[in-house]
Design an enzyme around this catalytic site. Structure first.
Site, PDB file in Angstrom:
ATOM      1  CG  HIS A  53      -1.893  -1.093   1.262  1.00  0.00           C
ATOM      2  ND1 HIS A  53      -2.958  -1.149   0.396  1.00  0.00           N
ATOM      3  CD2 HIS A  53      -1.994  -2.202   2.044  1.00  0.00           C
ATOM      4  CE1 HIS A  53      -3.670  -2.234   0.642  1.00  0.00           C
ATOM      5  NE2 HIS A  53      -3.114  -2.894   1.632  1.00  0.00           N
ATOM      6  CE  LYS A 250      -5.424  -0.744   3.631  1.00  0.00           C
ATOM      7  NZ  LYS A 250      -5.320  -1.675   4.767  1.00  0.00           N
ATOM      8  CB  SER A 339       2.648  -2.373   3.095  1.00  0.00           C
ATOM      9  OG  SER A 339       1.526  -2.860   2.428  1.00  0.00           O
TER      10      SER A 339
HETATM   11  C1  LIG Z   1      -7.707 -10.735   3.963  1.00  0.00           C
HETATM   12  C2  LIG Z   1      -6.401 -10.048   4.212  1.00  0.00           C
HETATM   13  C3  LIG Z   1      -5.873  -9.155   3.278  1.00  0.00           C
HETATM   14  C4  LIG Z   1      -4.676  -8.499   3.518  1.00  0.00           C
HETATM   15  N1  LIG Z   1      -4.135  -7.730   2.538  1.00  0.00           N
HETATM   16  C5  LIG Z   1      -2.954  -7.097   2.766  1.00  0.00           C
HETATM   17  C6  LIG Z   1      -2.342  -6.323   1.739  1.00  0.00           C
HETATM   18  O1  LIG Z   1      -2.770  -6.314   0.591  1.00  0.00           O
HETATM   19  N2  LIG Z   1      -1.235  -5.614   2.053  1.00  0.00           N
HETATM   20  C7  LIG Z   1      -0.699  -5.624   3.303  1.00  0.00           C
HETATM   21  O2  LIG Z   1       0.252  -4.895   3.541  1.00  0.00           O
HETATM   22  N3  LIG Z   1      -1.213  -6.426   4.278  1.00  0.00           N
HETATM   23  C8  LIG Z   1      -2.303  -7.171   4.029  1.00  0.00           C
HETATM   24  N4  LIG Z   1      -2.831  -7.987   4.984  1.00  0.00           N
HETATM   25  C9  LIG Z   1      -2.113  -8.145   6.245  1.00  0.00           C
HETATM   26  C10 LIG Z   1      -0.956  -9.149   6.145  1.00  0.00           C
HETATM   27  O3  LIG Z   1      -1.328 -10.300   5.434  1.00  0.00           O
HETATM   28  C11 LIG Z   1      -0.518  -9.543   7.554  1.00  0.00           C
HETATM   29  O4  LIG Z   1      -0.289  -8.371   8.289  1.00  0.00           O
HETATM   30  C12 LIG Z   1       0.748 -10.360   7.584  1.00  0.00           C
HETATM   31  O5  LIG Z   1       0.673 -11.450   6.704  1.00  0.00           O
HETATM   32  C13 LIG Z   1       0.979 -10.859   9.009  1.00  0.00           C
HETATM   33  O6  LIG Z   1       2.148 -11.621   9.009  1.00  0.00           O
HETATM   34  P1  LIG Z   1       2.657 -12.274  10.349  1.00  0.00           P
HETATM   35  O7  LIG Z   1       4.038 -12.738  10.093  1.00  0.00           O
HETATM   36  O8  LIG Z   1       2.437 -11.340  11.481  1.00  0.00           O
HETATM   37  O9  LIG Z   1       1.656 -13.496  10.643  1.00  0.00           O
HETATM   38  P2  LIG Z   1       1.523 -14.940   9.970  1.00  0.00           P
HETATM   39  O10 LIG Z   1       1.795 -14.904   8.534  1.00  0.00           O
HETATM   40  O11 LIG Z   1       0.198 -15.472  10.393  1.00  0.00           O
HETATM   41  O12 LIG Z   1       2.680 -15.796  10.656  1.00  0.00           O
HETATM   42  C14 LIG Z   1       2.598 -16.296  11.979  1.00  0.00           C
HETATM   43  C15 LIG Z   1       3.346 -17.632  12.015  1.00  0.00           C
HETATM   44  O13 LIG Z   1       3.466 -18.083  13.370  1.00  0.00           O
HETATM   45  C16 LIG Z   1       3.387 -19.491  13.390  1.00  0.00           C
HETATM   46  N5  LIG Z   1       3.067 -19.928  14.761  1.00  0.00           N
HETATM   47  C17 LIG Z   1       1.907 -19.711  15.435  1.00  0.00           C
HETATM   48  N6  LIG Z   1       1.989 -20.269  16.672  1.00  0.00           N
HETATM   49  C18 LIG Z   1       3.219 -20.843  16.785  1.00  0.00           C
HETATM   50  C19 LIG Z   1       3.897 -21.562  17.827  1.00  0.00           C
HETATM   51  N7  LIG Z   1       3.318 -21.838  19.023  1.00  0.00           N
HETATM   52  N8  LIG Z   1       5.170 -22.010  17.609  1.00  0.00           N
HETATM   53  C20 LIG Z   1       5.779 -21.778  16.406  1.00  0.00           C
HETATM   54  N9  LIG Z   1       5.174 -21.094  15.388  1.00  0.00           N
HETATM   55  C21 LIG Z   1       3.916 -20.621  15.571  1.00  0.00           C
HETATM   56  C22 LIG Z   1       2.272 -19.765  12.362  1.00  0.00           C
HETATM   57  O14 LIG Z   1       2.298 -21.104  11.896  1.00  0.00           O
HETATM   58  C23 LIG Z   1       2.598 -18.736  11.271  1.00  0.00           C
HETATM   59  O15 LIG Z   1       3.442 -19.282  10.272  1.00  0.00           O
HETATM   60  C24 LIG Z   1      -4.008  -8.699   4.749  1.00  0.00           C
HETATM   61  C25 LIG Z   1      -4.524  -9.603   5.681  1.00  0.00           C
HETATM   62  C26 LIG Z   1      -5.691 -10.299   5.406  1.00  0.00           C
HETATM   63  C27 LIG Z   1      -6.188 -11.323   6.362  1.00  0.00           C
END
Ligand SMILES: Cc1cc2nc3c(=O)[nH]c(=O)nc-3n(C[C@H](O)[C@H](O)[C@H](O)COP(=O)(O)OP(=O)(O)OC[C@H]3O[C@@H](n4cnc5c(N)ncnc54)[C@H](O)[C@@H]3O)c2cc1C
Length: 475
Positions: A53, A250, A339
């Site tokens: 974004h 959005k 992003s």
């Molecule tokens: C519908 C939707 C649309 C979106 N669109 C956008 C977009 O276009 N642009 C943008 O900037 N953002 C977007 N987002 C937001 C973005 O996808 C997320 O902010 C981002 O993917 C989050 O990443 P993360 O690493 O925090 O979480 P995750 O990708 O969920 O990673 C967390 C990891 O922790 C692991 N885990 C959990 N518990 C344990 C445990 N006890 N031990 C070991 N491992 C564990 C899980 O298996 C997972 O792999 C969107 C989100 C959604 C849902």
């Protein structure tokens, strides 16, 4: 498992955790990821809109605004370094309320976003000919990109591993102890040691915070459902088209993807953390999109999917734990988390109080992508190795050579979805109907495991079930 003590262990291999991992390694520190599943990028990171974004949507003076705008600027150089495709195709927010467009432009300017323009209907219609009759105004943001979020995350993780980082898969944290400033993180079988811990577990944040003795938050989940349209539809829009935003987010957008499909969605319903799709959600998308564009043909759908956002109030939580020294809490990373990820990683590095060390990073080799080569280049490759001439996935044109290359890299994919997210075998019109069996056999052979040990994605999702290994013919 070795007894070395890492400078930090990141729990969770999503885009945020992997970004922090890469940042630490790039600055000369030792780091490991523990991930409960069999690959990186299997949580929310695999199921989103894939948009970087511009940063006009986030409320000014929030972490969301700061990280989005900073992250947006960091993406081009990181993607160049990793050989990951990033396309600057811009974005439009469309509607019938000029005041909202003016407010978005003013908010964007406060956040430091450049390249924002107001368009009237005539101008918009020239740029997006299929815009619906009720749309009278648009905001055009030049500095928005599309990216493949899982491929980006995989390459970032590969670079970290190539430069000394460790990733322990199938490692679900369930116990932590601390002695003389060193944490021992255990899954009940193995233990990893670290001086600092980063909780980046997305929707599982609170469960892990409980184990760590760190702060817990009131987290709301919101499910976002999508349609993926066939390559035949790739030109229906020139770039991402959003409706005007509402309190729920959005809104339902239409966007090209980096690999030439069209995404339509997402919904934003309060939910649990399960990634299911519902007929109500899909109907809702169909109605909303027809109010915005006239040429979206949902009968061209090749897949539906959903992802779940974790939301805490109106901002991200990225902080040092006050309850547990040495723990960093990362929670509520909803959109624009993708992003923002590179900027979150830099912020966490500073929170850890570390000073950058001068290290020379080794670069990952680019993935071979037959589809991006000329006929002459393809022929040259095939003459060197005939595996590039054996097409496994007909829909996406993916060869045996590309799949073997993807397996023999710094992180060996062990699952069918791992192959899909690296080279797109199984991502096309037939969704793996014709190539899944072949991919499973290649995975078993290259990884030297039995065919019935190959999983689709998660632990326990074995592709083949049953005693067909007794004669040894499946290895
Ligand atoms: C519908 C939707 C649309 C979106 N669109 C956008 C977009 O276009 N642009 C943008 O900037 N953002 C977007 N987002 C937001 C973005 O996808 C997320 O902010 C981002 O993917 C989050 O990443 P993360 O690493 O925090 O979480 P995750 O990708 O969920 O990673 C967390 C990891 O922790 C692991 N885990 C959990 N518990 C344990 C445990 N006890 N031990 C070991 N491992 C564990 C899980 O298996 C997972 O792999 C969107 C989100 C959604 C849902």
């Amino acid at each position: 498992m070795e007894n070395r003590v890492f400078d930090a262990v990141v729990i969770g291999g999503g885009v945020v955790g992997v970004s922090v991992f890469n940042e630490l390694i790039s600055n000369g520190y030792t780091c490991a990821i523990i991930e409960k599943e069999l690959d990186v990028s299997v949580g929310t990171t695999k199921a989103n809109s894939g948009l970087i974004h511009a940063g006009f949507d986030a409320e000014p003076n929030t972490l969301k605004a700061k990280f989005n705008v900073e992250g947006n600027k960091l993406f081009p150089s990181i993607c160049e370094r990793l050989h990951v495709d990033l396309k600057k195709c811009g974005a439009y927010v469309v509607g019938d309320d000029e005041k909202v467009i003016d407010e978005l432009i003013a908010r964007g300017k406060k956040n430091g976003v450049t390249g924002l323009h107001k368009l009237n209907r005539d101008k918009l219609k020239k740029e997006v000919p299929s815009i619906a009759d009720n749309i009278t105004y648009a905001l055009k943001a030049d500095n928005a990109y599309i990216i493949d979020p899982y491929f980006y995350t995989i390459c970032l993780a590969e670079e970290g591993v190539l430069n000394g980082g460790e990733i322990y898969f199938n490692f679900e944290l369930n116990r932590v102890t601390k002695s003389s400033g060193v944490f021992a993180l255990s899954n009940g079988i193995d233990t990893v040691y670290a001086r600092n811990i980063i909780n980046s577990t997305g929707t599982k944040y609170n469960e892990v915070a409980d184990i760590l003795g760190a702060e817990k938050y009131d987290i709301e989940y919101r499910r976002g459902e999508y349609y993926v349209l066939d390559h035949s539809e790739k030109d229906i829009v020139p770039s991402t088209i959003f409706p005007m935003p509402s309190k729920a987010g959005k809104g339902v957008l239409v966007t090209p993807t980096i690999s030439g499909n069209i995404l339509v969605g997402p919904t934003s319903y309060v939910s649990d953390d399960k990634t299911i799709t519902t007929s109500a959600g899909l109907k809702d998308i169909a109605t909303k999109v027809s109010n915005m564009l006239t040429n979206v043909n949902l009968s061209k759908t090749i897949r539906i999917f959903s992802g779940v956002r974790s939301i805490i109030g109106h901002d991200f939580v990225v902080e040092k734990s006050k309850l547990q020294d040495g723990v960093i809490n990362i929670a509520g990373i909803c959109s624009p988390g993708l992003s923002s990820a590179p900027a979150i990683a830099k912020y966490v590095f500073n929170l850890l109080g570390l000073k950058p060390k001068n290290v020379k990073l080794q670069s990952i080799t680019p993935y071979t992508k037959l589809g991006q080569l000329s006929i002459a280049e393809k022929n040259k490759l095939i003459a060197k190795n005939s595996d590039y001439g054996k097409i496994v996935c007909k829909c996406e044109g993916i060869s045996l050579g590309e799949i073997k290359d993807a397996i023999n890299r710094p992180i060996r994919p062990m699952t069918m979805d791992g192959i899909k997210r690296r080279v797109r075998a199984g991502m096309g019109r037939c969704q793996g109907g014709f190539c899944n069996d072949k991919v499973a056999k290649i995975l078993a052979k290259e990884n030297n495991i039995f065919l019935d040990q190959v999983c689709k994605e998660k632990v326990g999702s074995n592709y083949i079930v049953g005693n067909i290994t007794s004669k040894g013919e499946t290895k």
